[in-house]
Design an enzyme around this catalytic site. Structure first.
Site, PDB file in Angstrom:
ATOM      1  N   LYS A  59       0.681  -1.133   0.084  1.00 15.06           N
ATOM      2  CA  LYS A  59      -0.050  -0.020   0.024  1.00 15.06           C
ATOM      3  C   LYS A  59       0.874   1.200   0.124  1.00 15.06           C
ATOM      4  CE  LYS A  59      -3.607  -0.230  -0.344  1.00 15.06           C
ATOM      5  NZ  LYS A  59      -4.583  -0.470  -1.503  1.00 15.06           N
ATOM      6  N   SER A 276      -2.527 -12.886   3.555  1.00 12.57           N
ATOM      7  CA  SER A 276      -2.970 -12.467   2.210  1.00 12.57           C
ATOM      8  C   SER A 276      -2.158 -13.063   1.169  1.00 12.57           C
ATOM      9  CB  SER A 276      -3.354 -10.962   1.928  1.00 12.57           C
ATOM     10  OG  SER A 276      -2.455  -9.988   2.121  1.00 12.57           O
TER      11      SER A 276
HETATM   12  C1  LIG Z   1      -2.745  -7.052   3.535  1.00  8.73           C
HETATM   13  C2  LIG Z   1      -3.261  -6.733   2.345  1.00  8.73           C
HETATM   14  N1  LIG Z   1      -3.165  -7.639   1.201  1.00  8.73           N
HETATM   15  C3  LIG Z   1      -3.782  -7.293   0.160  1.00  8.73           C
HETATM   16  C4  LIG Z   1      -4.303  -6.012  -0.009  1.00  8.73           C
HETATM   17  C5  LIG Z   1      -5.023  -5.772  -1.440  1.00  8.73           C
HETATM   18  O1  LIG Z   1      -4.306  -4.701  -2.140  1.00  8.73           O
HETATM   19  P1  LIG Z   1      -5.332  -3.721  -3.189  1.00  8.73           P
HETATM   20  O2  LIG Z   1      -5.812  -2.765  -2.197  1.00  8.73           O
HETATM   21  O3  LIG Z   1      -4.074  -2.934  -3.778  1.00  8.73           O
HETATM   22  O4  LIG Z   1      -6.250  -4.496  -3.692  1.00  8.73           O
HETATM   23  C6  LIG Z   1      -4.497  -4.956   1.028  1.00  8.73           C
HETATM   24  C7  LIG Z   1      -4.917  -3.779   0.736  1.00  8.73           C
HETATM   25  O5  LIG Z   1      -5.163  -3.217   1.728  1.00  8.73           O
HETATM   26  C8  LIG Z   1      -3.908  -5.579   2.296  1.00  8.73           C
HETATM   27  O6  LIG Z   1      -3.737  -4.664   3.121  1.00  8.73           O
END
Ligand SMILES: Cc1ncc(COP(=O)(O)O)c(C=O)c1O
Length: 315
Positions: A59, A276
């Protein structure tokens, strides 16, 4: 498709040399080999080490892009406070960049977000407003919007779910880096979506460079999955910048497999990342198993595992 905004000029020109923001991006592309024995020969997994950004997550790129776009368009002026809804990582990125550029930061996040994240935010001097956990990020967005509406000259509200500068950060940065780091050999891109900035920006640019790119959307298998930062799109509000035409297919991942992969990355590859990221790598592995020709699959390591050290998910 939401392409109304003309791409901002290269943000690398907009800040002082040696500043913390100058360290955002240009992350390594790691070769993930822990599944090699289970994959067809010639199928290789790679992951963009976004947890190595200075704010510790993917981010940083979007936050910097939105802040610079705010300054460029005059919506963000000295003395203003940045306010937004975030599951944590964007807030940390705003906090870091806000501190470096002299802005106060207020973040609205569901009360059940990880304790470590809230502590990191407070360490940067951020005001944290905890919102109804049952309403998730949608509830947090509603509160951020209300704050902005109550004092529009005090607040800069990037509204990351609707801001083109979010996905453009990945279109101009992450995708270009993946293309260069794979020497144009990337065949598949696999990632989940939170705001969808990463997926939308990377896929749009890679498709221009390689129209036959396979874009796979990692999806948690259940609405209540506990994978912080990613949305289960079938049950969630779709982000304004999300483009449903981009993904060729969905790849469902269970929370158990996401956690298992996260632990394997730590213990077998020395890569300490969050759930994630585990889900993304497992999704890439699942896709890789189905292939019968050489392929280079690229996914994203979204944030570092330290952020989850107190969540008892590393077993
Ligand atoms: C831990 C984590 N994984 C994945 C994402 C996904 O990213 P994006 O907002 O670019 O879809 C985020 C977004 O906040 C995140 O905090």
């Amino acid at each position: 498709m939401n392409m109304g905004l003309s791409p901002a000029k290269d943000y690398r020109l907009s800040f002082t040399r040696g500043s913390i923001e100058a360290q955002i991006g240009n992350t390594p592309l790691l070769r993930i080999d822990i599944f090699d024995k289970e994959l067809p020969s010639g199928v290789e997994l790679f992951a963009k080490a976004e947890h190595l950004n200075p704010g510790g997550s993917v981010k940083d790129r979007a936050a910097l892009s939105m802040i610079l776009e705010g300054e460029r368009t005059g919506r963000l002026k000295p003395g203003m406070t940045i306010v937004d809804a975030t599951s944590g990582n964007t807030g940390i990125a705003y906090a870091m960049i806000g501190a470096a550029r002299g802005y106060r930061v207020t973040v609205c996040l569901p009360a059940n977000a990880s304790i470590s994240r809230k502590e990191i935010l407070r360490a940067y001097g951020v005001e944290v407003i905890e919102t109804d956990p049952l309403m998730g990020t949608d509830g947090a967005q509603q509160i951020a919007r209300e704050l902005f509406d109550s004092a529009p000259t005090k607040y800069f509200y990037p509204n990351q779910y609707y801001n083109d500068a979010n996905w453009l950060a990945h279109y101009k940065g992450t995708a270009r880096e993946i293309w260069e780091q794979t020497r144009g050999n990337v065949t598949h891109f696999v990632a989940g979506v939170g705001t969808s900035g990463t997926f939308v920006g990377v896929v749009r640019r890679l498709r221009e460079l390689r129209p036959d790119l396979h874009a796979l959307l990692m999806q948690p298998d259940l609405p209540l999955h506990g994978l912080e930062g990613v949305k289960h799109l079938a049950s969630a509000t779709h982000p304004g910048i999300y483009d449903p035409a981009l993904a060729d297919d969905n790849v469902e991942v269970t929370t158990e497999n996401a956690h298992l992969t996260m632990r394997r990355l730590a213990r077998e590859a020395g890569i300490l990342v969050g759930p994630s990221s585990g889900a993304n790598v497992f999704a890439a592995y699942q896709v890789g198993q189905t292939l019968n020709a050489p392929a280079q699959l690229v996914t994203i390591l979204c944030d570092g595992g330290e952020r989850y050290a107190r969540e008892h998910i590393f077993g």
